[in-house]
Design a protein around this motif. Sequence first.
Motif, short mmCIF file in Angstrom:
data_model
loop_
_atom_site.label_atom_id
_atom_site.label_comp_id
_atom_site.label_asym_id
_atom_site.label_seq_id
_atom_site.Cartn_x
_atom_site.Cartn_y
_atom_site.Cartn_z
N ASP A 109 0.71 -1.10 -0.27
CA ASP A 109 -0.20 -0.58 0.51
C ASP A 109 0.74 1.08 -0.19
N GLY A 110 0.82 2.26 -0.65
CA GLY A 110 1.15 3.49 -0.66
C GLY A 110 1.88 3.79 -2.07
N GLY A 115 -0.22 0.42 -4.23
CA GLY A 115 -1.69 0.58 -3.90
C GLY A 115 -2.62 0.98 -3.84
N ARG A 118 -4.44 3.47 -0.97
CA ARG A 118 -3.42 5.10 0.13
C ARG A 118 -2.31 4.85 -1.28
N HIS A 120 0.81 8.75 -2.83
CA HIS A 120 1.19 8.99 -1.97
C HIS A 120 0.18 10.74 -3.57
N VAL A 128 -0.12 11.22 1.80
CA VAL A 128 -1.67 10.81 0.73
C VAL A 128 -2.64 10.67 0.84
#
Length: 166
Positions: A109-110, A115, A118, A120, A128
């Motif tokens: 994730d991210g 992701g 979430r 960025h 995020v």
Amino acid sequence: MERILVSACLMGRRVRFDGRAKTVDDALLAGWRAEGRLVPFCPEVEGGLPVPRPPAEIEGGVGGAAVLSGAARILTPEGSDVTRHFLSGAYSALALARSMGIRIALLKDGSPSCGSLRIHDGTFRGSVTPGAGVTAALLEADGIRVYGEDRIAEAAEYLGELEATL
């Protein structure tokens, strides 16, 4: 046996932009690994990006679906457009999943690729926003359930549902 596509960085492979891994120490994941269920994959490396590489974010933090439709790009802090690498890696992940009959993925994730809940926000300030990365969005659009590394128990529940129907 159901196979699970998994972000290679979660398995200890040093493939992230900064040359690091994001190894997950989880009993369920260890069990799946021992059973031979896991199919490690890094869409960014598969898409032709080196390790290490500059960080990249989806412009405007609008999410992977916008990148897939051509409405957004993936950029480095210097403004280099690396969208084609991310798209290539996403489609490679989908091809692999289809070829192996994979219906579930556990992704980091991210990430602008992986992701699931979430990503960025595109400002390179560490902020995020809700959204999915390119690979996660593509897999989900194809009916593959995507879970982040903090949702392994949910993934296990879905895995149980899939195997109950076999």
